[in-house]
Design a protein around this motif. Structure first.
Motif, short mmCIF file in Angstrom:
data_model
loop_
_atom_site.label_atom_id
_atom_site.label_comp_id
_atom_site.label_asym_id
_atom_site.label_seq_id
_atom_site.Cartn_x
_atom_site.Cartn_y
_atom_site.Cartn_z
N GLN A 341 0.82 -1.21 0.00
CA GLN A 341 0.00 0.00 0.00
C GLN A 341 0.85 1.26 0.00
O GLN A 341 0.37 2.34 -0.34
N SER A 342 2.12 1.15 0.34
CA SER A 342 3.03 2.30 0.32
C SER A 342 3.40 2.70 -1.10
O SER A 342 4.04 3.74 -1.31
N GLY A 343 3.01 1.87 -2.09
CA GLY A 343 3.34 2.19 -3.47
C GLY A 343 4.60 1.52 -3.96
O GLY A 343 5.21 1.95 -4.94
N ASN A 344 5.00 0.45 -3.28
CA ASN A 344 6.21 -0.28 -3.66
C ASN A 344 5.87 -1.70 -4.08
O ASN A 344 4.86 -2.27 -3.66
N LEU A 345 6.73 -2.25 -4.92
CA LEU A 345 6.68 -3.67 -5.26
C LEU A 345 7.85 -4.35 -4.56
O LEU A 345 9.01 -4.14 -4.92
N ARG A 346 7.53 -5.15 -3.54
CA ARG A 346 8.58 -5.82 -2.77
C ARG A 346 8.85 -7.19 -3.38
O ARG A 346 7.95 -8.02 -3.52
N PHE A 347 10.10 -7.42 -3.77
CA PHE A 347 10.47 -8.72 -4.34
C PHE A 347 10.26 -9.81 -3.28
O PHE A 347 10.71 -9.69 -2.15
N VAL A 348 9.59 -10.89 -3.70
CA VAL A 348 9.31 -12.00 -2.79
C VAL A 348 10.12 -13.23 -3.15
O VAL A 348 10.77 -13.84 -2.30
N ALA A 349 10.05 -13.63 -4.44
CA ALA A 349 10.72 -14.87 -4.83
C ALA A 349 10.89 -14.91 -6.34
O ALA A 349 10.13 -14.27 -7.08
N PRO A 350 11.86 -15.67 -6.82
CA PRO A 350 12.01 -15.87 -8.26
C PRO A 350 11.01 -16.90 -8.77
O PRO A 350 10.50 -17.72 -8.00
N LEU A 351 10.73 -16.85 -10.06
CA LEU A 351 9.89 -17.85 -10.71
C LEU A 351 10.80 -18.74 -11.55
O LEU A 351 11.47 -18.26 -12.47
N ASP A 352 10.86 -20.01 -11.21
CA ASP A 352 11.81 -20.92 -11.86
C ASP A 352 11.06 -21.86 -12.80
O ASP A 352 10.85 -23.03 -12.48
N ILE A 353 10.66 -21.33 -13.95
CA ILE A 353 10.04 -22.17 -14.98
C ILE A 353 10.78 -21.89 -16.29
O ILE A 353 10.69 -20.80 -16.84
N LYS A 354 11.50 -22.86 -16.76
CA LYS A 354 12.36 -22.68 -17.94
C LYS A 354 11.65 -23.17 -19.20
O LYS A 354 12.07 -24.11 -19.88
N GLU A 355 10.53 -22.54 -19.50
CA GLU A 355 9.74 -22.86 -20.68
C GLU A 355 8.91 -21.65 -21.03
O GLU A 355 8.59 -20.84 -20.15
N GLU A 356 8.56 -21.49 -22.28
CA GLU A 356 7.73 -20.36 -22.66
C GLU A 356 6.37 -20.46 -21.97
O GLU A 356 5.70 -21.49 -22.03
#
Length: 455
Positions: A341-356
């Protein structure tokens, strides 16, 4: 059930609790006997030490009155709030007991209601049901063309066994039909055929004052169902976007039509845009082409909330609510963020899918990420696991499934010959309340269900 309300419903049947659910030290406490009877669990009470033993489907819980230490499947754990006796009724902590017995607990802030659901067991053999043919659905198509004149752009499923199918006319974006398929009765109905007058609304323009918006200029883009609020939302964009016109609107369309928020100015549609709400009161959506995320209060104009630039290759955004927070998955950056709500995007985790990644479906706080032949289940923590793939399908049930009789009618396909067969690829889909995948297979002109779980 509801806090301080003795009325409850078990599998559709109304009942009255001996003592209503209450809050003790921020813990919801419910009558032990009610929980045991509702789950058909084995309950034993030891008068000497005031201990309780609850057994259900291989799980065992042993706890005592006013004792924070509890034994679950021979492991000790500590309760925030122990079991107590109130007015001769034993009350136990609802969420702790239910989740220890592998139940799903959901709380609806709007209605103040609590729902306990038993998860369905995963199927030992994944099979596909043919639910309905395109002609019976009301689709018009050329049977000899692999892809019929049908453009299913979005699907959603609610907790009432209803599947929503949004079809857009390929010739004109403003022409659409929203159909609803009932998995219990097998019936298909048209919910909306274009934007009628119920979608029009009045609003205040900062420059021109009171204005009336006619929804006939809109094109539908995306359906999202919120299981906690039991509401279906639709995002639509205008085909006549300008600096002074309404360009994007989010509606609640089930159980009723209500405008949730709108934006004035040039916001351009992109198939990778997301929409979402953490609470049904504040709504967020993205404008990828202008690098913005918008936010708006229910019934009010949305404004730019923050600037956000995804990578321009394979841009797809999706959003889900989890524990009152909104999480955004960005395919282009292979990342999950919390939208604060402060107007930020906080990084949480990577997405590990190696396919389109072709598309993402949001359901019950989880991302379902689809490739050409595989769907992955992605939690907001980044935990990823294969959900179902075409290689996992063991068999295709012969004929058209008839849910009323739980049988199959093979005569429907008697004249289809080789044109009826196994799925070639995945497509636009929804995850139903049982965890199964429902999709429209354009290659064979069928609404189909991949039975990942026993239904």
């Amino acid at each position: 059930m509801r806090i301080n309300d003795a009325a409850a419903t078990v599998n559709g049947q109304k009942t009255t609790l001996s003592t209503p659910p209450v809050l003790l030290n921020n813990t919801t406490m419910v009558p032990l006997r009610f929980i045991a009877d509702a789950l058909k669990a084995d309950l034993k009470w030891n008068t000497e030490d005031q201990s309780i033993t609850l057994k259900f489907e291989g799980h065992s819980i042993r706890l005592s009155i006013n004792n924070r230490i509890v034994r679950i499947d021979n492991q000790s754990k500590t309760l925030d709030q122990p079991a107590v006796i109130v007015n001769s009724t034993t009350l136990v902590p609802l969420r702790f007991i239910a989740e220890s017995l592998n139940q799903i607990v959901a709380y609806n802030e709007d209605t103040k209601s609590i729902t306990i659901t038993t998860p369905h067991p995963r199927a030992t053999e994944i099979r596909i049901d043919n639910l309905m043919t395109a002609s019976n659905m009301g689709f018009t198509y050329n049977f000899f063309i692999e892809r019929p004149n049908v453009n299913v752009i979005s699907m959603a499923s609610d907790q009432h066994n209803l599947i929503y199918i949004l079809e857009q006319n390929a010739a004109t974006e403003m022409s659409f039909i929203l159909r609803v398929y009932n998995e219990v009765t097998g019936e298909m109905k048209v919910m909306y055929s274009g934007f009628d007058q119920s979608f029009n609304f009045d609003y205040t323009d900062p420059k021109f004052g009171e204005q009336h918006f006619n929804a006939s200029v809109l094109s539908p883009r995306k359906l999202v169902y919120d299981s906690k609020l039991d509401k279906l939302y639709l995002m639509a964009t205008s085909n006549f976007s300008s600096e002074t016109n309404v360009s994007t609107v989010i509606y609640e369309i089930a159980p009723s039509v209500r405008m949730m928020t709108y934006a004035i100015g040039k916001t351009t549609y992109h198939p990778g845009n997301f929409m979402g709400t953490p609470d049904g009161k504040r709504f967020y959506f993205s404008d990828i082409l202008h690098d913005h995320i918008y936010a708006g209060e229910s019934g009010q104009q949305a404004n730019i909330f923050l600037s956000y630039t995804p990578d321009k290759e394979n841009v797809k955004l999706a959003a889900v609510e989890n524990d009152g927070k909104l999480f955004v998955l960005d395919v282009s950056k292979q990342s999950i963020y919390e939208l604060q709500q402060s107007g930020n995007l906080r990084f949480v985790a990577p997405l590990d899918i190696k396919e389109e990644i072709l598309r993402i479906h949001e359901n019950n706080g989880t991302f379902y990420v689809e490739g050409q032949r595989q769907i992955w289940e992605v939690k907001t923590t980044g935990e990823t696991q294969p959900y179902v793939g075409l290689k996992d399908i063991a068999a295709y049930n012969n004929g058209l499934y008839l849910p009323k009789t739980n049988t199959y009618d093979a005569s429907v396909f008697a004249n289809m010959g080789a044109s009826y067969g196994g799925m070639l690829s995945l497509n636009v889909f929804a995850i139903n309340q049982h965890g199964n995948v429902v999709l429209y297979d354009g290659a064979y002109h069928l609404l189909r269900r991949i039975n990942v779980y026993r239904q």
